[in-house]
Design a protein around this motif. Structure first.
Motif, PDB file in Angstrom:
ATOM      1  N   LYS A  42     127.412   7.415  53.412  1.00  0.00           N
ATOM      2  CA  LYS A  42     127.767   6.136  53.024  1.00  0.00           C
ATOM      3  C   LYS A  42     127.291   5.248  54.153  1.00  0.00           C
ATOM      4  CE  LYS A  42     132.080   6.830  50.640  1.00  0.00           C
ATOM      5  NZ  LYS A  42     133.448   6.442  50.933  1.00  0.00           N
TER       6      LYS A  42
ATOM      7  N   PRO B   8     128.518   8.521  41.873  1.00  0.00           N
ATOM      8  CA  PRO B   8     127.312   8.787  42.500  1.00  0.00           C
ATOM      9  C   PRO B   8     126.106   8.518  41.441  1.00  0.00           C
ATOM     10  CG  PRO B   8     128.505  10.886  42.466  1.00  0.00           C
ATOM     11  CD  PRO B   8     129.278   9.880  42.122  1.00  0.00           C
ATOM     12  N   THR B  85     119.960   2.259  44.412  1.00  0.00           N
ATOM     13  CA  THR B  85     121.087   2.751  44.486  1.00  0.00           C
ATOM     14  C   THR B  85     121.997   1.341  44.799  1.00  0.00           C
ATOM     15  OG1 THR B  85     120.780   4.902  45.567  1.00  0.00           O
ATOM     16  CG2 THR B  85     122.848   3.856  46.024  1.00  0.00           C
ATOM     17  N   THR B 102     126.064   3.942  43.564  1.00  0.00           N
ATOM     18  CA  THR B 102     125.807   4.670  42.492  1.00  0.00           C
ATOM     19  C   THR B 102     124.090   4.474  42.312  1.00  0.00           C
ATOM     20  OG1 THR B 102     127.737   3.932  41.440  1.00  0.00           O
ATOM     21  CG2 THR B 102     126.009   4.510  39.831  1.00  0.00           C
TER      22      THR B 102
END
Lengths: 117, 108
Positions: A42, B8, B85, B102
């Protein structure tokens, strides 16, 4: 269109060395931020900066990290003694205004890829 | 711990399809929400802000459900260039927390 710039694009350093990552935020922005993204993970908040002081920081931003706005345009992130796990992409961001609890849009720079060997 | 969660993926869709992503956030103090797009090894680029119940910009629609603490992004008429993404971010105080993203792949 104004944009955030960052230098260098890639920095390779040895474990234990100090590095300084540089950012030039969008010129009329007042809030500045650093994020990091370890490969495949992240985007993580590190620190926010306003009016020449840190306004918020995460658990990641420990004593080995520091930020500075040395002049009217640059915003820097220093890592004092790098570790292998500091290898990541470091993004600088800036935003224009912040009122109460509302966070305004942040615009990101292209990042500096830090590799610690 | 304040978390933002996303599926994801990858979501594999044909060109022209409509696709929707959801994102949940745990910090009830969050006041502002964003969708960013991130291409491989590039910076997040702001796609949409969501300050009230929703926002629409061309083929993209974002909605916010505060009661259930989720944000959605709908992409209509998918293009090959939409492959990327998509990061959901929630803002509280002076801090933006991102989900893991995602991945969307639009096929010809």
């Amino acid at each position: 269109e104004p944009e955030v710039t960052q230098t260098p694009s890639h920095q390779v350093t040895q474990m234990g060395q100090e590095v300084i990552l540089r950012c030039v935020p969008i010129s009329n922005h007042l809030y500045f931020y650093w994020y990091r993204q370890i490969l495949g993970q992240k985007v993580e908040f590190l620190v926010s900066f306003y009016n020449n002081e840190i306004s918020e920081k995460s658990e990641i931003f420990d004593d080995q990290f520091s930020v500075e706005r040395p002049d009217g345009s640059n915003f820097t992130l220093k890592i004092r003694s790098t570790k292998l796990e500091d290898s990541a992409m470091y993004f600088c961001a800036s935003s224009t205004i912040y009122e109460g609890q509302t966070l305004y849009e942040q615009y990101f720079g292209p990042g500096t890829r830090l590799t610690v060997t | 711990r304040k978390e933002v969660e996303q599926d994801p993926g990858p979501f594999n869709v044909p060109e022209g399809a409509t696709v929707a992503f959801n994102c949940t956030y745990s910090n009830s103090a969050s006041q502002s929400f964003f969708w960013y797009r991130q291409d491989c090894r590039k910076e997040p680029k702001l796609l949409m802000s969501v300050y009230s119940s929703g926002n629409e910009d061309g083929r993209f629609t974002a909605q916010l459900n505060r009661a259930s603490q989720y944000i959605s992004l709908l992409i209509r008429d998918s293009k090959l260039s939409d492959s990327a993404t998509y990061l959901c971010g929630s803002g509280a105080g002076n801090m933006l927390t991102f989900g893991g993203g995602t991945r969307l792949m639009v096929k010809p």
